[in-house]
Design a protein around this motif. Structure first.
Motif, PDB file in Angstrom:
ATOM      1  N   GLY A  73      36.399  39.418  57.315  1.00 28.92           N
ATOM      2  CA  GLY A  73      35.693  40.694  57.353  1.00 28.92           C
ATOM      3  C   GLY A  73      36.447  41.841  56.729  1.00 28.92           C
ATOM      4  N   ALA A  74      37.739  41.696  56.526  1.00 27.53           N
ATOM      5  CA  ALA A  74      38.554  42.761  55.944  1.00 27.53           C
ATOM      6  C   ALA A  74      38.506  42.685  54.426  1.00 27.53           C
ATOM      7  CB  ALA A  74      39.996  42.641  56.428  1.00 27.53           C
ATOM      8  N   SER A  75      37.921  43.713  53.790  1.00 22.35           N
ATOM      9  CA  SER A  75      37.817  43.712  52.334  1.00 22.35           C
ATOM     10  C   SER A  75      37.833  45.144  51.824  1.00 22.35           C
ATOM     11  CB  SER A  75      36.535  43.002  51.892  1.00 22.35           C
ATOM     12  OG  SER A  75      36.509  42.814  50.499  1.00 22.35           O
ATOM     13  N   ASP A  76      38.948  45.550  51.242  1.00 30.39           N
ATOM     14  CA  ASP A  76      39.070  46.911  50.712  1.00 30.39           C
ATOM     15  C   ASP A  76      38.600  47.009  49.268  1.00 30.39           C
ATOM     16  OD1 ASP A  76      40.221  47.842  53.100  1.00 30.39           O
ATOM     17  OD2 ASP A  76      42.197  47.157  52.461  1.00 30.39           O
ATOM     18  N   VAL A  77      38.687  45.885  48.540  1.00 25.86           N
ATOM     19  CA  VAL A  77      38.355  45.873  47.113  1.00 25.86           C
ATOM     20  C   VAL A  77      37.259  44.851  46.852  1.00 25.86           C
ATOM     21  CG1 VAL A  77      39.247  45.553  44.772  1.00 25.86           C
ATOM     22  CG2 VAL A  77      40.722  46.532  46.527  1.00 25.86           C
ATOM     23  N   GLY A  78      36.334  45.208  45.963  1.00 30.02           N
ATOM     24  CA  GLY A  78      35.276  44.293  45.578  1.00 30.02           C
ATOM     25  C   GLY A  78      35.223  44.124  44.070  1.00 30.02           C
ATOM     26  N   SER A  97      36.601  31.857  44.039  1.00 31.65           N
ATOM     27  CA  SER A  97      36.719  31.645  45.483  1.00 31.65           C
ATOM     28  C   SER A  97      38.111  31.965  46.005  1.00 31.65           C
ATOM     29  CB  SER A  97      36.349  30.199  45.839  1.00 31.65           C
ATOM     30  OG  SER A  97      37.226  29.275  45.198  1.00 31.65           O
ATOM     31  N   GLY A  98      39.133  31.752  45.188  1.00 32.89           N
ATOM     32  CA  GLY A  98      40.506  31.984  45.633  1.00 32.89           C
ATOM     33  C   GLY A  98      40.775  33.435  45.979  1.00 32.89           C
ATOM     34  N   VAL A  99      40.249  34.368  45.165  1.00 28.57           N
ATOM     35  CA  VAL A  99      40.506  35.782  45.439  1.00 28.57           C
ATOM     36  C   VAL A  99      39.784  36.238  46.698  1.00 28.57           C
ATOM     37  CG1 VAL A  99      41.010  36.400  43.065  1.00 28.57           C
ATOM     38  CG2 VAL A  99      38.675  36.545  43.876  1.00 28.57           C
ATOM     39  N   VAL A 100      38.712  35.537  47.044  1.00 31.05           N
ATOM     40  CA  VAL A 100      37.991  35.856  48.276  1.00 31.05           C
ATOM     41  C   VAL A 100      38.764  35.321  49.480  1.00 31.05           C
ATOM     42  CG1 VAL A 100      35.827  35.636  49.544  1.00 31.05           C
ATOM     43  CG2 VAL A 100      35.792  35.744  47.042  1.00 31.05           C
ATOM     44  N   ALA A 101      39.077  34.027  49.433  1.00 29.86           N
ATOM     45  CA  ALA A 101      39.708  33.362  50.570  1.00 29.86           C
ATOM     46  C   ALA A 101      41.162  33.776  50.771  1.00 29.86           C
ATOM     47  CB  ALA A 101      39.619  31.851  50.384  1.00 29.86           C
ATOM     48  N   GLU A 102      41.892  33.984  49.676  1.00 29.14           N
ATOM     49  CA  GLU A 102      43.330  34.245  49.776  1.00 29.14           C
ATOM     50  C   GLU A 102      43.700  35.723  49.694  1.00 29.14           C
ATOM     51  OE1 GLU A 102      45.453  31.781  46.993  1.00 29.14           O
ATOM     52  OE2 GLU A 102      44.114  30.070  47.343  1.00 29.14           O
ATOM     53  N   ASP A 103      42.909  36.495  48.950  1.00 24.85           N
ATOM     54  CA  ASP A 103      43.268  37.896  48.738  1.00 24.85           C
ATOM     55  C   ASP A 103      42.315  38.879  49.420  1.00 24.85           C
ATOM     56  OD1 ASP A 103      45.579  37.563  46.844  1.00 24.85           O
ATOM     57  OD2 ASP A 103      44.030  36.536  45.694  1.00 24.85           O
ATOM     58  N   GLY A 104      41.267  38.373  50.043  1.00 25.72           N
ATOM     59  CA  GLY A 104      40.364  39.244  50.774  1.00 25.72           C
ATOM     60  C   GLY A 104      39.509  40.143  49.908  1.00 25.72           C
ATOM     61  N   VAL A 134      32.894  48.062  51.283  1.00 24.19           N
ATOM     62  CA  VAL A 134      33.949  48.060  50.255  1.00 24.19           C
ATOM     63  C   VAL A 134      34.002  49.431  49.587  1.00 24.19           C
ATOM     64  CG1 VAL A 134      34.717  47.033  48.091  1.00 24.19           C
ATOM     65  CG2 VAL A 134      33.685  45.588  49.858  1.00 24.19           C
ATOM     66  N   ASP A 135      35.194  49.978  49.464  1.00 31.09           N
ATOM     67  CA  ASP A 135      35.360  51.316  48.899  1.00 31.09           C
ATOM     68  C   ASP A 135      35.757  51.314  47.424  1.00 31.09           C
ATOM     69  OD1 ASP A 135      34.831  52.615  51.365  1.00 31.09           O
ATOM     70  OD2 ASP A 135      36.895  52.230  52.008  1.00 31.09           O
ATOM     71  N   THR A 136      36.529  50.319  47.006  1.00 31.85           N
ATOM     72  CA  THR A 136      37.057  50.273  45.639  1.00 31.85           C
ATOM     73  C   THR A 136      36.421  49.113  44.886  1.00 31.85           C
ATOM     74  OG1 THR A 136      39.172  51.201  46.372  1.00 31.85           O
ATOM     75  CG2 THR A 136      39.137  50.085  44.232  1.00 31.85           C
ATOM     76  N   TRP A 137      35.840  49.427  43.724  1.00 31.02           N
ATOM     77  CA  TRP A 137      35.100  48.398  42.990  1.00 31.02           C
ATOM     78  C   TRP A 137      35.639  48.175  41.577  1.00 31.02           C
ATOM     79  CZ3 TRP A 137      31.874  44.909  44.848  1.00 31.02           C
ATOM     80  CH2 TRP A 137      31.274  45.159  46.093  1.00 31.02           C
ATOM     81  N   ILE A 138      35.845  46.900  41.286  1.00 32.35           N
ATOM     82  CA  ILE A 138      36.132  46.446  39.922  1.00 32.35           C
ATOM     83  C   ILE A 138      34.818  45.917  39.358  1.00 32.35           C
ATOM     84  CG2 ILE A 138      37.475  44.860  38.496  1.00 32.35           C
ATOM     85  CD1 ILE A 138      39.328  44.503  41.000  1.00 32.35           C
ATOM     86  N   VAL A 139      34.506  46.247  38.120  1.00 35.97           N
ATOM     87  CA  VAL A 139      33.381  45.609  37.459  1.00 35.97           C
ATOM     88  C   VAL A 139      33.949  44.721  36.357  1.00 35.97           C
ATOM     89  CG1 VAL A 139      32.966  47.482  35.784  1.00 35.97           C
ATOM     90  CG2 VAL A 139      31.107  45.915  36.392  1.00 35.97           C
ATOM     91  N   GLY A 140      33.407  43.541  36.227  1.00 31.51           N
ATOM     92  CA  GLY A 140      33.920  42.616  35.219  1.00 31.51           C
ATOM     93  C   GLY A 140      32.892  41.574  34.864  1.00 31.51           C
ATOM     94  N   GLY A 141      33.255  40.723  33.940  1.00 32.69           N
ATOM     95  CA  GLY A 141      32.328  39.674  33.554  1.00 32.69           C
ATOM     96  C   GLY A 141      32.912  38.754  32.513  1.00 32.69           C
ATOM     97  N   HIS A 142      32.220  37.655  32.339  1.00 30.74           N
ATOM     98  CA  HIS A 142      32.636  36.618  31.400  1.00 30.74           C
ATOM     99  C   HIS A 142      31.805  36.705  30.132  1.00 30.74           C
ATOM    100  CE1 HIS A 142      32.344  32.155  30.169  1.00 30.74           C
ATOM    101  NE2 HIS A 142      33.550  32.574  29.809  1.00 30.74           N
ATOM    102  N   SER A 143      32.467  36.684  28.988  1.00 28.83           N
ATOM    103  CA  SER A 143      31.784  36.632  27.700  1.00 28.83           C
ATOM    104  C   SER A 143      30.819  37.810  27.550  1.00 28.83           C
ATOM    105  CB  SER A 143      31.069  35.286  27.568  1.00 28.83           C
ATOM    106  OG  SER A 143      30.648  35.046  26.254  1.00 28.83           O
TER     107      SER A 143
END
Length: 253
Positions: A73-78, A97-104, A134-143
């Motif tokens: 439930g703890a997630s400061d960054v999305g 999945s790793g950044v979700v499970a390991e880095d929150g 979530v307060d801080t957002w990264i936007v990104g994408g593939h290709s």
């Protein structure tokens, strides 16, 4: 022939021209819709099953996006992640999945209209609203998804590109940015990444993953025109987890 007699003929010609144009537009629209649904690259079942079975991740399948949230439930960054052209959104779940499970980090993988990011005109908050805590957002994408992410970047706190580059100039934006690419990418080649790096801020981080191809950034099988990867899926996921996790953590520094 009088003006009165000629008028109906011109009206008939006008309606014929307008009707022809309308028919062409309709045919083109139908063609685009059909093309967008043909050849969509589906998620490979085994990696996706592993994500679904991971009790560290809570999955919400919304009509507009897939939300992967840490079970803690703890997630400061999305991260709002936009898929590449005609790639199923689920094909990126295992890689992220790793950044979700390991880095929150909460990850929102969008489902672009017509499977093409350029046709999806929804604003960033259509996706960030799916994770309101979530307060801080990264936007990104593939290709192609990364190209679209660049166009939305000024509404975000940071930008992350995956085998992609910008078409618009963000060099003066001051945004924290990271560009992750692959040495064996046959589509977003190392040369193309280099040629377009000036469109990102001067302090943007550029990382080339040795042995990664274009399709290495997802789990959807080989892609036409791509290079041959020499990195394993497990190592690719591990490197992406480390890079994105560290980038996300730096936003709070």
């Amino acid at each position: 022939m009088s003006e009165r007699a000629r008028a109906p003929r011109w009206r008939r010609v006008l309606w014929w021209v307008l009707g022809s144009i309308g028919a062409l537009v309709l045919v083109a629209a139908i063609g685009i819709v059909v093309w967008s649904q043909v050849g969509v690259m589906a998620a490979e079942p085994e990696p996706l099953a592993a994500v679904r079975a991971d009790d560290r991740i809570v999955i919400t399948d919304d009509s507009g996006a897939i939300v992967l949230a840490p079970a803690s439930g703890a997630s400061d960054v999305g991260l709002v992640y936009i898929p590449g052209a005609k790639v199923d959104a689920w094909a990126y779940a295992a890689r992220l999945s790793g950044v979700v499970a390991e880095d929150g980090v909460t990850v929102v993988i969008t489902k672009p209209w017509l499977n093409l990011a350029f046709f999806d005109l929804r604003p960033l908050d259509a996706f960030t609203s799916l994770a309101p805590n979530v307060d801080t957002w990264i936007v990104g994408g593939h290709s192609l998804g990364g190209v679209r992410a660049c166009l939305m970047a000024t509404d975000a706190d940071a930008l992350a590109l995956f085998a992609s580059y910008c078409s618009n100039d963000l060099s003066g934006s001051g945004l924290p940015a990271i560009s992750i690419s692959g040495s064996e990418d046959g589509l977003s080649t190392p040369q193309k990444i280099e040629e377009n790096r000036h469109l990102l801020p001067a302090d943007a981080e550029f990382v080339e993953i040795d042995g990664a191809s274009h399709a290495s950034f997802g789990d959807y099988g080989p892609q036409a025109g791509d290079g041959t990867p020499t990195i394993s899926d497990e190592e690719m996921t591990a490197q992406l987890t480390e890079l994105i996790g560290a980038f996300a953590a730096s936003l709070g520094d």
